[in-house]
Design a protein around this motif. Structure first.
Motif, short mmCIF file in Angstrom:
data_model
loop_
_atom_site.label_atom_id
_atom_site.label_comp_id
_atom_site.label_asym_id
_atom_site.label_seq_id
_atom_site.Cartn_x
_atom_site.Cartn_y
_atom_site.Cartn_z
N ARG A 53 -0.07 -3.95 3.57
CA ARG A 53 0.05 -4.60 2.27
C ARG A 53 1.42 -4.33 1.65
NH1 ARG A 53 -3.12 -8.38 -0.59
NH2 ARG A 53 -4.77 -7.56 0.71
N GLY A 54 1.91 -3.11 1.80
CA GLY A 54 3.17 -2.74 1.17
C GLY A 54 4.37 -3.47 1.73
N TYR A 55 4.26 -3.93 3.00
CA TYR A 55 5.43 -4.58 3.62
C TYR A 55 5.76 -5.92 2.98
CZ TYR A 55 8.85 -5.71 7.17
OH TYR A 55 10.03 -6.03 7.82
N TRP A 56 4.85 -6.47 2.18
CA TRP A 56 5.17 -7.71 1.47
C TRP A 56 6.38 -7.51 0.56
CZ3 TRP A 56 3.31 -12.35 2.66
CH2 TRP A 56 2.09 -12.43 3.34
N THR A 57 6.53 -6.31 0.02
CA THR A 57 7.70 -6.04 -0.82
C THR A 57 8.98 -6.15 0.00
OG1 THR A 57 6.48 -4.56 -2.31
CG2 THR A 57 8.87 -4.28 -2.21
N GLN A 63 -1.22 -7.86 -4.98
CA GLN A 63 -1.23 -9.25 -4.57
C GLN A 63 0.04 -9.56 -3.77
OE1 GLN A 63 -3.82 -11.36 -4.96
NE2 GLN A 63 -4.87 -9.56 -5.78
N PRO A 64 -0.08 -10.15 -2.58
CA PRO A 64 1.10 -10.39 -1.74
C PRO A 64 2.24 -11.09 -2.45
CG PRO A 64 -0.89 -10.81 -0.48
CD PRO A 64 -1.33 -10.55 -1.89
N LEU A 65 1.94 -12.17 -3.18
CA LEU A 65 3.02 -12.91 -3.85
C LEU A 65 3.68 -12.06 -4.92
CD1 LEU A 65 1.61 -16.54 -4.20
CD2 LEU A 65 3.34 -15.68 -2.62
N ALA A 66 2.90 -11.22 -5.60
CA ALA A 66 3.47 -10.35 -6.63
C ALA A 66 4.40 -9.32 -5.99
CB ALA A 66 2.36 -9.65 -7.40
#
Length: 210
Positions: free
Chosen positions: A38-42, A109-112
């Motif tokens: 999840r964190g890699y979305w950043t 949230q991925p987009l966030a």
């Protein structure tokens, strides 16, 4: 671009990406709070911001930041405020119970998270001016520039994505070692301090020095 020039640029990309900065702090913070997947979305958001910066430099708009104090300061102070906001969010982050499955930790949230990473990169005028000064040095003016900028963008984004994956993964492993709420609060304070420190360093950036 010759293979020798590309290799020199490739090495430079690793040096630039591995240097601790706001992007690395943001990646580690997301890895700590949400785990790697999840964190890699950043980190993906950071790459979108990086691509935008390279596009701006390739279009010549980056020169505006090197000559306009107003444009430079607007972006700089936006970056300072946003990093302080991230510090505040990290400071208020709630501890996660390690007695339960790690899947119960709060999900970003991925987009966030993508937007968060994007803002971290695009709100750093020093990085943009730095690229404005560095990228042209690797260009061969006797060949089409667009294809060279595309190659440099692919190289820089690929290297940075790998490095940020390392930062995110490292922080996500640390999460499993933080068993008590006190330990987690201490880590949140550390990251809040890092964000605040990055904001403080950004206030010292001057257009003339860049």
């Amino acid at each position: 671009m010759s293979i020798e020039t590309w290799l020199a640029f490739f090495v430079a990309c690793w040096v630039i990406s591995l240097s601790p900065g706001a992007g690395a702090i943001a990646s580690m913070s997301s890895g700590l709070n949400y785990g790697f997947a999840r964190g890699y979305w950043t980190a993906l958001g950071l790459q979108i911001g990086l691509l935008l910066q390279i596009t701006v430099v390739a279009a010549g708009v980056g020169a505006l930041l090197a000559t306009s104090a107003l444009a430079f300061n607007l972006i700089k102070w936006f970056g300072v405020v946003y990093l302080l906001y991230l510090a505040w969010r990290q400071l208020r982050a709630q501890p996660v119970s390690m007695e339960q499955d790690v899947s119960v930790r709060p999900l970003g949230q991925p987009l966030a998270l993508v937007f968060r990473g994007f803002l971290v990169n695009v709100s750093n005028p020093k990085a943009l001016v730095f690229m404005l000064a560095v990228l042209p040095q690797f260009l061969d003016l006797s060949h089409p520039l667009l294809s060279q900028y595309v190659l440099m963008a692919i190289t820089m984004v690929t290297v940075d994505a790998v490095v940020m994956a390392g930062y995110t993964g490292l922080a996500s492993k640390v999460l499993r070692l933080l068993r008590s709420p006190k330990q987690q609060k201490t880590m949140n304070r550390v990251f809040a301090g890092l964000f605040a420190g990055a904001a403080g360093l950004l206030t010292l950036v001057r257009r003339a020095a860049a």
